[in-house]
Design an enzyme around this catalytic site. Structure first.
Site, mmCIF file in Angstrom:
data_model
loop_
_atom_site.group_PDB
_atom_site.id
_atom_site.type_symbol
_atom_site.label_atom_id
_atom_site.label_comp_id
_atom_site.label_asym_id
_atom_site.label_seq_id
_atom_site.Cartn_x
_atom_site.Cartn_y
_atom_site.Cartn_z
ATOM 1 N N CYS A 195 0.840 -1.198 0.000
ATOM 2 C CA CYS A 195 0.000 0.000 0.000
ATOM 3 C C CYS A 195 0.878 1.253 0.000
ATOM 4 O O CYS A 195 1.554 1.525 -0.974
ATOM 5 C CB CYS A 195 -0.962 -0.037 1.178
ATOM 6 N N HIS B 219 -3.776 -5.669 1.096
ATOM 7 C CA HIS B 219 -3.129 -5.903 2.390
ATOM 8 C C HIS B 219 -3.131 -7.381 2.765
ATOM 9 O O HIS B 219 -4.024 -7.832 3.484
ATOM 10 C CB HIS B 219 -3.859 -5.109 3.475
ATOM 11 N N GLU C 207 -1.433 -8.684 4.959
ATOM 12 C CA GLU C 207 -1.295 -8.772 6.422
ATOM 13 C C GLU C 207 -2.642 -8.678 7.126
ATOM 14 O O GLU C 207 -2.739 -8.985 8.315
ATOM 15 C CB GLU C 207 -0.326 -7.694 6.939
#
Ligand code: ADP
Ligand code: MG
Lengths: 232, 738, 80, 80
Positions: free
Chosen positions: A87, A204, A206
């Site tokens: 990002c 993302h 994560e």
């Protein structure tokens, strides 16, 4: 795996990233303040996390790209060390010219947070070796400026050399104009440098690593990196 | 003697929003004519927004204590024990007037302000919510207000890095001239590391931290208590601009600094900036405060003491530091690149002394400035009770499924996805229940424990019957928390009303506060923080907003894996209705949207029944016996079932209404204390038995099945069609040409 | 010495904001607009007193920070 | 007919972007900068052929959409 997460003023997904890294390798990464000039000794993976470094003022990632630590990150990349930017991290890598092109405002202008489908374009990289080529994964996006653009020469080079890591696709894994939520050129969601030791992506991973997230598809990326580094 | 540069005329006094008798109070307090700076300070301290002069007598009646409550109202935010040495810190606050004037910055700074209230207490914010009310969709201003407010909330919260996980959006012509933007923030702190604004110790440095002071929002606090008029254009330059980047740095710096033990007292600069924060620090600690304004970091040259004291520049903090730890503090400030300065010190004089370059501009008694603020018990009249409408006196305008499809596409029931996709709701990796359900669920640092949160109020009920409406707002928040399996532990409120100087509006306020108090008491749901926003009306039309006491509820979950969501999970589950049968159409969405009628009494709220039913549902969820759960609220039973079906992509087969009950009352009645549950067939008997033991009415109304919603004798509708209606309205509205 | 830098997107680079504004303008009934491109302007105060030197230094600022020359071009005007 | 609209923040209004850029410039060693304010520019193509009319219409666009006159002011330049 010795990972270092770079923290810029305004980074805000560094904790999410640290949690994912820890989950993948058992040890927490070093958190490195942007004002440092060197990476911790023995670092083999550098991660630029998401967020709004310097408020995303001027251009996303532009000011962070000039941070003191970025020379060390460049050096690390030149030596073949792994660098992941997610990002805002992707935006910083583009502004630092470690990746080609630039991320501009989403085609729909507004910020978008939602799960998207990605097609894994290659498993031949330290970041994606745990996925199958063509596999469809689901991870969230959360950005206002994820629309990757570059001049046509650059786009051609990226495509010819197979440097696209992920593309936005539909539920069934098909990529077509319009499957990107942000208007990105060729539906590109993630991109390697020429040596494939640097990866930038807008979604993302994560935030998709455990059942609580509604998807665990992002964890493959962390396992891939851990595996690649263990083999190295 | 203080040099008095300006002659204080009655006009100057009036322009500061002070009534003649209030000015007399000030004269008595000082024993002399005030300086301009003193007048400014007083007007800021004594206006409605800061002094709560019209609401205080009533707020005092609210229940604020409980075994878990660590800090109730009176601090920057409420603090509630959640076990394991942890506390939840939360509050809600309005930014209505600024948002109407400049929607993006108004909403953004609203979010910034409430986040500061939470981290000032030592908590790391983990979630934001918001309660928004706009005018009729067809009003020419509405779309731009919605776009600006949503973008502003997103712009600030996303950059700051806190997930925005819930809230509400309603439309009604009563808000045409005055939208409502209420923002709530929730944070987590250790119970042994809570910080307050109470200064201790004489001669200690008072430190300013954060962005520089500019001329922003001077008189903002006065503006917030002003009725809107065409002339409010003139107040425009006072709009503040938010800087979420600066706030993020401020957060990290404050938390880092607090961990060093250097902070003795800390207070954010919110409404009325330096004035309110400094006075509060001194007054709470029983000390005096000396400020030397030439040391305040300013953004513009030539700022006067008056301007510096009243500036509402954002992203600023004031703190009293342990002198022994000043060097440690300095390192933290420098690391985060924040402006800071020692701008004064605590004294033992009990006076608030403001100097600049050695000249004194204000010298006032600090304690009395707060204590002697005006207090009003304003006259009020109770709202006229409306008759209860008998359902069979209301003629259905169309068939049941057509009614459903139309309702699902109305502005107040349509999906809010367009709104919440603008908010980063996944950052932090702990959001385990996304926006769109009854309550959001956010885990605490990746562990089993989690918090549920929601904001609720039904203004049309409050307007129809303030007391029942106030009760209902609390009951609905409590119910939404129970619906996900959380134990409701405390609430914050944001009381938005018209002018307290109008007895009928004051009557609405009093009624709602009584209702809130009653419900909070019966449901063991104490009020730990809140905010009052009055004068929400348009001077030109004379229209007040609907009474809107927004309730922000927080619930505790021991293990987030033992929660429920609204989505149907599979075909073949039994669908149960918990609570009574639908009967009540007065003040309902059905009546308003399909029959253009806003009359009738709202549904009565029986708090004992609420408690019994909610407790029973929560226990079932905790025992893992519930596959899906949703409370019945706006739109009634059928809307609740439809929402569950759409969320899961699984349809339902429902029985027809029982004999003798009108179909529209059964399907669309908004009777309270009700839930819809989906339960596996194997668990059905256990569940029924448990509910019967709890004394809770329950009946099976159908089962989950297929991809359509089918009702015996009424027909069927595909989920696809229903989804189109439900998801379509908001994007179509926002994308339509102005 | 005051200077104004204008940074605009190079021709051919897509401009979502410009397009959105164009759409909004036509929605507001401004029918005569045939294209909108959005750019940035920076008003700087520099301590240089020599316009040539000022311009050279600001040019360096543009190359290093103010513009992303992959997609943007810039002009510098010394306002005196 | 082409026109350029420049929208800048009114004096006294906080400019977080300008502030951050100023900090970054000085971090890069450009020490002679005494203030940066960031604004927006819109390059429009209008179908009007009469500059006065074009300017009037663009003024209306600024009031309604391009500028937020609460905190911003604007200038219009007809480029021919
Ligand atoms: N409606 C209310 N119910 C309960 N507490 C309230 C209410 N309104 C204000 N309070 C409390 O009064 C105090 C002052 O509120 P406010 O002026 O909004 O605080 P701040 O200046 O920190 O923003 C706070 O502790 C707040 O929680
Ligand atoms: Mg506060």
């Amino acid at each position: 795996m010795k990972a270092a997460v770079i923290v810029f003023p305004g980074s805000n997904r560094e904790r999410d990233m640290a949690r994912a890294l820890k989950q993948a390798v058992g040890t927490p990464p070093a958190m490195v303040w942007h004002a440092e000039t060197a990476l911790p000794a023995g670092t083999d993976l550098v991660v630029l996390p998401g967020g709004f470094s310097y408020g995303d003022y001027l251009r996303c990632g532009a000011i962070a790209a000039l941070s003191p630590i970025m020379s060390a990150v460049s050096e690390h990349a030149k030596r073949g060390g792994l660098v992941l930017g997610v990002c805002n991290g992707f935006q910083i890598l583009c502004e630092a010219r470690l990746l080609p092109g630039v991320l501009v405002r989403n085609a729909g202008v507004g910020f978008l947070c939602k799960p998207v489908h990605l097609r894994v374009e290659t498993s031949a990289s330290p970041f994606t070796r745990g996925y199958r080529r063509g596999e469809r994964i689901t991870v969230p996006i959360a950005h206002g400026e994820g629309n990757w653009v570059a001049d046509s020469e650059t786009v051609a080079k990226v495509e010819d050399r197979g440097l696209v890591a992920f593309r936005y696709c539909d539920e069934r894994g098909r990529v077509s104009p319009g499957t990107s939520p942000n208007g990105a050129t060729n539906e590109i969601a993630g991109l390697f440098n020429a040596k494939k030791n640097v990866l930038g992506l807008m979604p993302h991973p994560e935030n998709a690593i455990e059942p609580a997230h509604g998807s665990t598809d992002g964890f493959g990326l962390f396992l891939s990196m851990a595996g690649a580094l263990a083999d190295a | 003697m203080i040099p008095n540069d300006t002659i204080i005329t009655p006009e100057i006094v009036a322009s500061h929003g002070l009534k003649p008798d209030e000015y007399d109070r000030l004269l008595a307090l000082l024993g002399r004519t005030p300086t301009m700076t003193e007048l400014g300070i007083t007007s800021a301290m004594w206006n409605e927004h800061c002094s709560y002069k019209s609401s205080r007598v009533h707020l005092k009646t609210l229940p604020t204590k409980g075994p878990r409550v660590i800090h109730g109202p009176g601090e920057n935010a409420g603090v509630v024990d959640i076990g394991d040495g942890m506390a939840v810190v939360f509050k809600m606050e309005s930014h209505n007037h600024p948002s109407y004037i400049e929607p993006y910055q108004g909403a953004a700074t609203g979010v910034g302000g409430i986040l500061r209230d939470v981290f000032t207490m030592g908590a790391r914010p983990i979630a934001c919510l918001n309660a928004l009310r706009f005018g009729a969709p067809e009003h020419p201003k509405t779309r731009r207000l919605v776009a600006g407010v949503v973008a502003g909330i997103a712009g600030y919260g996303n950059a700051f890095g806190v997930p925005t996980v819930g809230g509400e959006v309603n439309f009604h012509s009563a808000y045409d001239g005055n939208c409502l933007v209420n923002a709530m923030a929730v944070g987590i702190a250790r119970t042994n590391a809570i910080f307050t604004s109470e200064a201790t110790g004489v001669g200690r440095p008072i430190v300013y931290l954060g962005s520089k002071t500019g001329r922003d929002g001077i008189h903002g606090a006065t503006m917030a208590s002003d009725v809107f008029s065409e002339g409010s254009d003139e107040k425009r330059p006072t709009v503040q601009v938010g800087d979420p980047f600066a706030e993020k740095l401020l957060l990290e710096a404050c938390l880092e600094l607090m961990a060093t033990g250097a902070v003795i007292a800390i207070q954010d600069m919110g409404a009325a900036g330096l004035t309110c924060s400094a006075v509060e620090m001194g007054a709470k600690g029983g000390l005096g405060v000396q400020l030397d304004l030439e040391k305040v970091p300013t953004r513009e040259p030539g700022m006067t003491p008056y301007e510096i004291m009243l500036s509402e520049s954002q992203e600023r903090m004031l703190m009293v530091l342990d002198p022994a730890k000043e060097a440690v503090a300095r390192d933290v400030f420098i690391k985060w690149g924040l402006d800071f300065a020692v701008v004064g010190h605590t004294t033992d004089t009990g006076r608030f002394v403001i100097s600049m370059h050695g000249d004194v501009y204000a010298d006032m008694p600090i304690q009395e400035l707060g204590d002697q603020s005006p207090l009003y018990n304003r006259p009020w009249v109770a709202s006229v009770k409306r008759p209860t409408l008998a359902a069979d006196s209301i003629k259905p305008p169309c068939g049941t499924l057509e009614a459903l499809q139309r309702l699902m596409a109305t502005p107040d029931l349509a999906s809010r996805r367009w709104v919440w996709e603008h908010y980063d709701h996944v950052i932090g990796g702990d959001t385990v229940q996304l926006p769109g359900g009854d309550a959001a669920i956010v885990r605490i640092e990746g562990g089993a424990k989690a918090l549920a949160m929601t904001t609720d109020v039904t203004p049309r009920y409050c307007f129809a019957d303030p007391f029942e409406g106030g009760k209902q707002a609390v009951a609905e928040a409590w119910r939404n928390l129970s619906s996900v399996g959380a134990l409701p532990i405390a609430l914050t409120d944001n009381l938005n009303f018209g002018s307290p100087e109008r007895p009928e509006i004051m009557g609405q306020f009093v009624g709602c506060v009584r209702g809130i108090g009653e419900a909070a008491r019966v449901l063991d749901f104490p009020v730990v923080s809140g905010n009052v926003s009055l004068y929400n009306e348009n001077k030109v039309t004379g229209n007040a907003i609907l009474p809107t006491p927004a309730i922000g509820g927080v619930g505790l979950i021991e293990d987030w894996r033992k929660t429920a969501s609204v989505a149907f999970k599979a075909s073949g589950h039994a669908i149960l209705l918990i609570g009574g049968e639908g009967s009540h159409l007065g003040a309902s969405i059905y009546l308003r949207e399909l029959l253009m009628r806003e009359d009738g009494a709202p549904p009565p709220v029986d708090l004992t029944v609420e408690k019994r039913n909610g407790d029973a549902v929560r226990h079932l969820i905790g025992s893992g016996l519930v596959k899906a759960c949703h409370d019945v609220s706006d739109g009634g039973l059928l809307v609740a079932v439809a929402e569950m079906a759409l969320a899961g992509g699984i349809g339902a087969k429902l029985k027809a209404e029982p004999k003798g009950v009108p179909a529209h009352a059964w399907f669309f009645g908004e009777d309270q204390a009700r839930y819809v549950l989906a339960v596996a067939k194997d668990d059905l008997e256990t569940v029924m038995a448990r509910l019967r033991d709890a004394g809770t009415p329950v009946q099976q109304i159908g089962e989950t099945a297929g991809r359509t919603l089918t009702i015996s004798r009424h027909g069927s509708i595909s989920l696809g069609d229903l989804l189109k209606s439900h998801e379509g309205w908001f994007p179509a509205f926002m994308n339509a040409a102005n | 010495m005051r200077a104004r830098v204008v940074v605009t997107l190079k021709a051919g680079v897509l401009d979502p904001q410009g397009k959105a504004i164009e759409g909004a303008l036509s929605g507001l009934g401004f029918s005569g607009v045939d294209g909108v491109r959005q750019g940035k302007v920076f008003d700087l105060v520099t301590r240089h007193t020599d316009p040539t030197k000022a311009k050279a230094e600001i040019g360096a600022m543009c190359e290093r920070l103010l513009a992303n020359t992959v997609i943007e071009s810039y002009t510098i005007e010394i306002m005196g």
